[in-house]
Write a protein that holds these residues in place. Structure first.
Motif, PDB file in Angstrom:
ATOM      1  N   GLN A 194      -0.855  32.398  75.047  1.00  0.00           N
ATOM      2  CA  GLN A 194       0.113  31.533  75.643  1.00  0.00           C
ATOM      3  C   GLN A 194       1.078  31.040  74.411  1.00  0.00           C
ATOM      4  O   GLN A 194       0.657  30.715  73.071  1.00  0.00           O
ATOM      5  CB  GLN A 194      -0.752  30.451  76.094  1.00  0.00           C
ATOM      6  CG  GLN A 194       0.198  29.145  76.570  1.00  0.00           C
ATOM      7  CD  GLN A 194       0.508  29.162  77.971  1.00  0.00           C
ATOM      8  OE1 GLN A 194      -0.490  29.805  78.623  1.00  0.00           O
ATOM      9  NE2 GLN A 194       1.840  29.233  78.508  1.00  0.00           N
ATOM     10  N   THR A 195       2.327  31.075  74.706  1.00  0.00           N
ATOM     11  CA  THR A 195       3.212  30.724  73.511  1.00  0.00           C
ATOM     12  C   THR A 195       3.982  29.332  73.663  1.00  0.00           C
ATOM     13  O   THR A 195       3.416  28.849  74.922  1.00  0.00           O
ATOM     14  CB  THR A 195       4.511  31.553  73.422  1.00  0.00           C
ATOM     15  OG1 THR A 195       5.183  31.337  74.606  1.00  0.00           O
ATOM     16  CG2 THR A 195       4.125  32.941  73.340  1.00  0.00           C
ATOM     17  N   THR A 196       4.270  28.615  72.859  1.00  0.00           N
ATOM     18  CA  THR A 196       4.706  27.318  72.862  1.00  0.00           C
ATOM     19  C   THR A 196       6.012  27.445  74.023  1.00  0.00           C
ATOM     20  O   THR A 196       6.404  26.090  74.207  1.00  0.00           O
ATOM     21  CB  THR A 196       5.258  26.761  71.509  1.00  0.00           C
ATOM     22  OG1 THR A 196       6.137  27.507  71.033  1.00  0.00           O
ATOM     23  CG2 THR A 196       4.123  26.859  70.479  1.00  0.00           C
ATOM     24  N   THR A 197       6.464  28.285  74.170  1.00  0.00           N
ATOM     25  CA  THR A 197       7.734  28.213  75.143  1.00  0.00           C
ATOM     26  C   THR A 197       7.299  28.464  76.730  1.00  0.00           C
ATOM     27  O   THR A 197       8.193  28.814  77.607  1.00  0.00           O
ATOM     28  CB  THR A 197       8.806  29.371  74.777  1.00  0.00           C
ATOM     29  OG1 THR A 197       8.179  30.773  74.675  1.00  0.00           O
ATOM     30  CG2 THR A 197       9.491  28.830  73.395  1.00  0.00           C
ATOM     31  N   GLY A 198       5.883  28.681  76.803  1.00  0.00           N
ATOM     32  CA  GLY A 198       5.563  28.859  78.172  1.00  0.00           C
ATOM     33  C   GLY A 198       5.191  30.290  78.708  1.00  0.00           C
ATOM     34  O   GLY A 198       4.833  30.392  79.629  1.00  0.00           O
ATOM     35  N   GLU A 199       5.291  31.536  77.700  1.00  0.00           N
ATOM     36  CA  GLU A 199       5.114  32.523  78.051  1.00  0.00           C
ATOM     37  C   GLU A 199       3.653  32.931  78.020  1.00  0.00           C
ATOM     38  O   GLU A 199       2.978  32.215  77.213  1.00  0.00           O
ATOM     39  CB  GLU A 199       5.703  33.420  77.056  1.00  0.00           C
ATOM     40  CG  GLU A 199       7.329  33.734  76.988  1.00  0.00           C
ATOM     41  CD  GLU A 199       7.768  34.090  75.593  1.00  0.00           C
ATOM     42  OE1 GLU A 199       8.451  35.350  75.846  1.00  0.00           O
ATOM     43  OE2 GLU A 199       7.559  33.719  74.639  1.00  0.00           O
ATOM     44  N   ARG A 200       3.134  33.727  78.950  1.00  0.00           N
ATOM     45  CA  ARG A 200       1.474  33.997  79.137  1.00  0.00           C
ATOM     46  C   ARG A 200       1.404  35.414  79.218  1.00  0.00           C
ATOM     47  O   ARG A 200       1.996  36.045  80.116  1.00  0.00           O
ATOM     48  CB  ARG A 200       1.155  33.024  80.275  1.00  0.00           C
ATOM     49  CG  ARG A 200      -0.500  33.309  80.234  1.00  0.00           C
ATOM     50  CD  ARG A 200      -0.895  32.200  81.413  1.00  0.00           C
ATOM     51  NE  ARG A 200      -2.320  32.460  81.825  1.00  0.00           N
ATOM     52  CZ  ARG A 200      -3.445  32.422  81.161  1.00  0.00           C
ATOM     53  NH1 ARG A 200      -3.327  31.448  79.822  1.00  0.00           N
ATOM     54  NH2 ARG A 200      -4.649  32.718  81.278  1.00  0.00           N
ATOM     55  N   THR A 255      15.289  40.474  79.215  1.00  0.00           N
ATOM     56  CA  THR A 255      14.938  39.420  78.289  1.00  0.00           C
ATOM     57  C   THR A 255      13.682  40.145  77.574  1.00  0.00           C
ATOM     58  O   THR A 255      13.204  40.832  78.318  1.00  0.00           O
ATOM     59  CB  THR A 255      14.474  38.053  78.952  1.00  0.00           C
ATOM     60  OG1 THR A 255      13.564  38.246  79.887  1.00  0.00           O
ATOM     61  CG2 THR A 255      15.760  37.477  79.712  1.00  0.00           C
ATOM     62  N   ILE A 277       5.185  36.631  66.305  1.00  0.00           N
ATOM     63  CA  ILE A 277       5.080  35.360  66.744  1.00  0.00           C
ATOM     64  C   ILE A 277       3.692  34.552  66.133  1.00  0.00           C
ATOM     65  O   ILE A 277       2.714  35.166  66.351  1.00  0.00           O
ATOM     66  CB  ILE A 277       4.953  35.334  68.485  1.00  0.00           C
ATOM     67  CG1 ILE A 277       5.970  35.889  69.028  1.00  0.00           C
ATOM     68  CG2 ILE A 277       4.472  33.831  68.871  1.00  0.00           C
ATOM     69  CD1 ILE A 277       5.863  35.827  70.469  1.00  0.00           C
ATOM     70  N   ASP A 329       3.103  31.220  66.226  1.00  0.00           N
ATOM     71  CA  ASP A 329       2.423  29.993  66.838  1.00  0.00           C
ATOM     72  C   ASP A 329       1.848  30.066  68.226  1.00  0.00           C
ATOM     73  O   ASP A 329       1.966  29.002  68.952  1.00  0.00           O
ATOM     74  CB  ASP A 329       3.780  28.770  66.714  1.00  0.00           C
ATOM     75  CG  ASP A 329       4.970  29.155  67.534  1.00  0.00           C
ATOM     76  OD1 ASP A 329       4.649  30.441  68.033  1.00  0.00           O
ATOM     77  OD2 ASP A 329       5.769  28.514  67.638  1.00  0.00           O
ATOM     78  N   ARG A 332       7.257  39.850  69.805  1.00  0.00           N
ATOM     79  CA  ARG A 332       8.562  39.880  71.043  1.00  0.00           C
ATOM     80  C   ARG A 332       9.366  40.986  71.069  1.00  0.00           C
ATOM     81  O   ARG A 332       9.694  41.321  69.927  1.00  0.00           O
ATOM     82  CB  ARG A 332       9.071  38.500  70.960  1.00  0.00           C
ATOM     83  CG  ARG A 332      10.002  38.341  72.133  1.00  0.00           C
ATOM     84  CD  ARG A 332      10.790  36.983  72.253  1.00  0.00           C
ATOM     85  NE  ARG A 332       9.526  35.946  72.532  1.00  0.00           N
ATOM     86  CZ  ARG A 332       9.326  34.930  71.662  1.00  0.00           C
ATOM     87  NH1 ARG A 332       9.487  35.067  70.565  1.00  0.00           N
ATOM     88  NH2 ARG A 332       8.382  34.125  72.321  1.00  0.00           N
TER      89      ARG A 332
END
Length: 310
Positions: free
Chosen positions: A122-128, A36, A76, A78, A58
């Motif tokens: 930290q992304t809005t989809t939970g990636e850190r 991914t 990215i 946001d 990304r």
């Protein structure tokens, strides 16, 4: 002449070549189990900066659209990007105008040699993704010399820097610079305003301006040659001699004292670029100090000297 053995060998070779063609099979990309996409974070901090910036993107997986590299869709915009040191933290804002990165004025968080800074994304989809770096101290340039080298029937002019490596410390360096000039154009209108131009300095040492003091700790160090490429006048309008080609000319030399992450990252990038797409070249792995992602978060300190040539 024994025709039959030769003919048999030829037919056998054709058979094997035909068989090799049958080894090519279409593969379903879904069966390759591609990884991914990951966060890619890059930021380089210096006490001389007026703007602190962080690039967040990304990665693309190996299997994908062949023209994907031409699509500007990986940035990215946001994410929550935080820089901190000690008990202070600042949030960087995404700038959609111009360069796509997160930024904040350096006055909001001073960058000081010897201090350690932390980065959190930290992304809005939970990636850190997280990382940290310590800013190196400055190392001054002692001298910049101007010289020339015969090249065929002409002379090539260059500058090179010298500095003293501090003893007892592990140090890494990057040399860079810019050549600024105003051409002496004989055919240009006299009332035409001078137009300053510039070109980046590229050093010709083995590692393109990157140095380590491994094995030479505490010694006097010297950069490679950085050639001054600037005169681009029409044929017949080029005065002879370096100084006659310019109304004004100066070289700005930068000596970056960089941390280990910076040195390792850019050394690998330089080695990778040298492969020039050669499929037989040894693969170069790009190191990363980003936890939860890829990229580089590093510090450097900039010492500058200006050599006025005319």
């Amino acid at each position: 002449m024994k025709v039959i053995p030769v003919l048999s060998a030829l037919l056998l070779s054709i058979y094997f070549l035909w068989g090799c063609g049958s080894l090519r099979n279409e593969v379903d990309p879904g069966a390759l189990g591609a990884e991914t996409a990951k966060l890619v974070v890059s930021s380089f901090l210096s006490p001389q900066d007026t703007l602190l910036t962080v690039k967040v993107a990304r990665s693309r997986t190996v299997v994908g659209d062949s023209i994907g590299g031409l699509i500007d869709g990986d940035n990215i915009a946001d994410a929550t990007v935080i820089l901190s040191e000690g008990g202070r933290s600042v949030r960087l804002r995404y700038e959609s105008d111009g360069q796509p990165y997160y930024s904040i004025s350096a006055s909001q968080l001073s960058i000081v040699a010897g201090k350690t800074y932390s980065l959190s994304v930290q992304t809005t989809t939970g990636e850190r993704a997280t990382s940290s770096c310590t800013i190196p101290g400055p190392v001054s340039i002692n001298t910049v010399t101007f010289d020339s080298l015969a090249s065929g029937r002409s002379q090539r002019y260059f500058v090179r820097a010298r500095w003293q490596d501090p003893i007892g410390l592990t140090n890494y360096y990057q040399t860079a610079g810019v050549f600024r000039f105003v051409l002496n154009c004989k055919s240009c209108a006299q009332d035409q305003p001078d137009q300053e131009e510039f070109s980046g300095l590229s050093f010709d040492d083995d590692n393109r301006g990157l140095f380590s003091d491994a094995g030479i700790d505490g010694s006097s160090m010297i950069s490679g040659r950085a050639y001054l490429n600037g005169a681009n006048l029409p044929t017949g309008d080029q005065p002879a001699g370096f100084f006659n080609q310019y109304k004004r000319a100066q070289a700005t030399i930068n000596l970056f004292s960089v941390d280990q992450a910076y040195y390792q990252y850019w050394s690998a990038v330089i080695r990778q670029r040298r492969t020039r797409g050669n499929p037989f070249a040894e693969p170069v792995l790009i190191p990363s100090n980003i936890q939860g992602g890829l990229g580089c978060f590093a510090g450097y300190n900039n010492a500058t000297i200006v050599l006025r040539l005319k």
